[in-house]
Design an enzyme around this catalytic site. Structure first.
Site, mmCIF file in Angstrom:
data_model
loop_
_atom_site.group_PDB
_atom_site.id
_atom_site.type_symbol
_atom_site.label_atom_id
_atom_site.label_comp_id
_atom_site.label_asym_id
_atom_site.label_seq_id
_atom_site.Cartn_x
_atom_site.Cartn_y
_atom_site.Cartn_z
ATOM 1 N N LYS A 30 0.841 -1.213 0.000
ATOM 2 C CA LYS A 30 0.000 0.000 0.000
ATOM 3 C C LYS A 30 0.869 1.254 0.000
ATOM 4 O O LYS A 30 0.630 2.189 -0.770
ATOM 5 C CB LYS A 30 -0.903 -0.042 1.232
ATOM 6 C CG LYS A 30 -1.902 1.094 1.328
ATOM 7 C CD LYS A 30 -3.138 0.671 2.076
ATOM 8 C CE LYS A 30 -2.961 0.560 3.570
ATOM 9 N NZ LYS A 30 -2.863 1.852 4.246
ATOM 10 N N ASP A 324 2.038 -1.335 11.853
ATOM 11 C CA ASP A 324 0.732 -1.774 11.335
ATOM 12 C C ASP A 324 0.427 -3.230 11.683
ATOM 13 O O ASP A 324 -0.657 -3.726 11.368
ATOM 14 C CB ASP A 324 0.696 -1.607 9.807
ATOM 15 C CG ASP A 324 0.639 -0.137 9.409
ATOM 16 O OD1 ASP A 324 0.258 0.704 10.252
ATOM 17 O OD2 ASP A 324 0.984 0.176 8.255
ATOM 18 N N ARG A 396 -7.340 -3.975 9.448
ATOM 19 C CA ARG A 396 -6.336 -4.907 9.983
ATOM 20 C C ARG A 396 -6.878 -5.671 11.197
ATOM 21 O O ARG A 396 -6.488 -6.814 11.444
ATOM 22 C CB ARG A 396 -5.056 -4.165 10.328
ATOM 23 C CG ARG A 396 -4.435 -3.468 9.108
ATOM 24 C CD ARG A 396 -2.975 -3.151 9.289
ATOM 25 N NE ARG A 396 -2.527 -2.183 8.295
ATOM 26 C CZ ARG A 396 -2.262 -2.462 7.017
ATOM 27 N NH1 ARG A 396 -2.385 -3.692 6.571
ATOM 28 N NH2 ARG A 396 -1.866 -1.516 6.193
HETATM 29 C C1 S3P Z 1 2.451 4.713 6.303
HETATM 30 C C2 S3P Z 1 3.006 5.036 7.506
HETATM 31 C C3 S3P Z 1 2.509 4.548 8.802
HETATM 32 C C4 S3P Z 1 1.538 3.389 8.647
HETATM 33 C C5 S3P Z 1 0.567 3.592 7.525
HETATM 34 C C6 S3P Z 1 1.278 3.817 6.208
HETATM 35 C C7 S3P Z 1 3.039 5.271 5.064
HETATM 36 O O1 S3P Z 1 1.842 5.613 9.466
HETATM 37 O O2 S3P Z 1 0.834 3.159 9.853
HETATM 38 O O3 S3P Z 1 -0.291 2.464 7.407
HETATM 39 O O4 S3P Z 1 2.743 4.761 3.974
HETATM 40 O O5 S3P Z 1 3.828 6.210 5.173
HETATM 41 P P1 S3P Z 1 2.672 6.626 10.415
HETATM 42 O O6 S3P Z 1 3.748 7.156 9.599
HETATM 43 O O7 S3P Z 1 1.664 7.677 10.787
HETATM 44 O O8 S3P Z 1 3.116 5.808 11.579
#
Ligand code: S3P
Length: 444
Positions: A30, A324, A396
């Site tokens: 993702k 995550d 999740r």
């Molecule tokens: C992500 C960063 C994470 C993660 C999210 C995707 C990204 O969040 O939890 O699902 O793609 O940069 P945080 O950077 O807020 O921890």
């Protein structure tokens, strides 16, 4: 723009027991999919993406760049073709940009749009509208951006265009790849250099992809930065399978006795592999094979055998590297012998749901001794009974509890599962094909 919320609510009904088997690939990463569309749109020339995640979150990013005037073909069978417009080629959107459930879209876009000549407004679904946005709007304001938030520092974000941005040095108070990436993207449009330092390492896909597109990424004593005014050159991107989606199968195959699976082409970027370290400390049997690199990202195949787990105290430095994966790790802890203790993970309270509260409530509904703390959880491993769990619309959490049924002594019903589509379209079908007794029901 038409709202693309995942609207048809549904539940998962999962029969207890079973084993997982087979060799397969989970959908694309993702984080990498979002960034491919963003940087591909800002690049010069064409960018061809394969392995793209056709989930609602990444599709919200595609729809946004179309609304900003970028020609994007696909996705079709994971392929996307983006005709980049260059750093200064985006056009004003005609409508509000609706980002559904996607925090990554909103936080990264706020930086990118703060540097444009036109105004824009970002909105999201009820979950995204509760999530903190000051963590990006405050440092962007230091760069000269003008962004109004809703009350309490949440969406909608109204971004005023035509504000000259200048580089800053920003010591980030939270370990967040979204904040880091937001500021680096704003830095592309700023005068001078924009530098950030994280309190702990977080996923570095933005830095890797910028470099892959020929944009110099500056590094110095733990700081990372960009100088404004460069150029991105489009190219090919092969998106690896998402380790965060693979995690549900690592969990399932580990806790269901007699299981053996192989997961193909999984991204194993070291800023994402905290889950492998945590499950290994708990005793899991996960082997990485055929390690290779595709488009600047390391990938491997994973072979997982079922095996008994033991409770551990989770090392704090692994928390941002597995941020995550805690819904799945909590289920592993519930199936382990002994007690697992997590602390230093207060960020879990501001994800798609409050993952500490919602996971504790769901584990307790299945008879597990799970005690939430303000920044983590204490879980005593033991038996899981069947029951009903409310995922609170968190993708999740829904998938983690679906796998928990492999060890439950009765059926597990999981409510509000429609948002599984945001990150893992086809989860129920894929897991059923490999041994999980799962079916979906339309919500009453
Ligand atoms: C992500 C960063 C994470 C993660 C999210 C995707 C990204 O969040 O939890 O699902 O793609 O940069 P945080 O950077 O807020 O921890």
């Amino acid at each position: 723009m038409a709202q693309q919320a995942v609207t048809e609510e549904r539940s998962f009904m999962v029969e207890p027991g079973g084993t997982l088997h087979g060799r397969f690939r989970v959908p694309g990463d993702k984080s990498v999919s979002h960034r491919a569309v963003m940087l591909g749109s800002l690049a010069e020339g064409e960018t061809r993406v394969s392995g793209f995640l056709e989930g609602a979150d990444a599709l919200a990013t595609v729809a946004t760049f179309r609304a900003l005037g970028v020609e994007i073909e696909g996705p079709a069978h994971g392929r996307v073709r983006i005709r980049g417009v260059g750093l200064h080629g985006l056009r004003p959107p005609e409508e509000t940009l609706y980002l559904g459930n996607s925090g990554t879209s909103m936080r990264l876009l706020s930086g990118l749009l703060a540097g444009q000549s036109f105004d824009s407004v970002l909105t999201g679904d009820s979950s995204l509208s509760r999530r903190p946005m000051k963590r990006v709007t405050e440092p962007l304001a230091l760069m000269g951006a003008r962004i109004d938030t809703g009350e309490g520092g949440t969406a909608p974000l109204s971004i005023r265009g035509g504000q000259p941005l200048h580089g800053i040095r920003y010591d980030m108070p939270v370990a967040s790849a979204q904040v880091k990436s937001c500021l680096l993207l704003a830095g592309l449009f700023a005068t001078g250099e924009t530098w950030v330092r994280e309190p702990a390492p977080t996923r570095d896909h933005t830095e890797r992809m910028l470099a892959g597109f020929g944009y110099p990424v500056l590094r110095e004593n733990g700081w990372v930065g960009v100088a404004g005014g460069g150029r991105l050159q489009g190219g090919d991107i092969d998106v690896p399978a998402d380790i965060s989606s693979a995690t549900f199968f690592m969990l399932g195959a580990t806790i269901a006795a007699g299981s053996e699976i192989i997961l193909e082409h999984v991204g194993v970027n070291p800023t994402r592999t905290g889950v492998l370290d945590i499950l290994s400390l708990m005793g899991a049997d996960i082997e990485l094979r055929n390690r290779r690199e595709v488009g600047g990202e390391p990938v491997a195949d994973m072979r997982i055998h079922s095996c008994g787990l033991r409770g551990i105290t989770i090392p704090r430095h692994l928390v941002p590297l597995a941020i995550d994966e805690f819904p799945a790790i909590f289920i592993a802890a519930a199936c382990a012998e002994g007690t697992t203790v997590l602390s230093g993970a207060e960020e879990l309270r501001v994800k798609e749901s409050d993952r500490i509260a919602v996971m504790a409530e769901g584990l307790q509904a299945l008879g597990v001794d799970a005690q939430p703390t303000y920044d983590g959880m204490v879980i005593r491993g033991g038996k899981l009974r069947g029951g009903t769990v409310d995922s609170h619309g968190d993708h999740r959490i829904a998938m983690a509890f679906a796998m928990a049924a492999l060890r439950a002594d009765g059926p597990v019903r999981i409510e509000r599962c429609a948002n599984v589509e945001t990150s893992f379209p086809g989860f129920a079908e894929l897991s059923a094909a490999h041994g999980l007794g799962i079916r979906q029901e339309a919500a009453e």
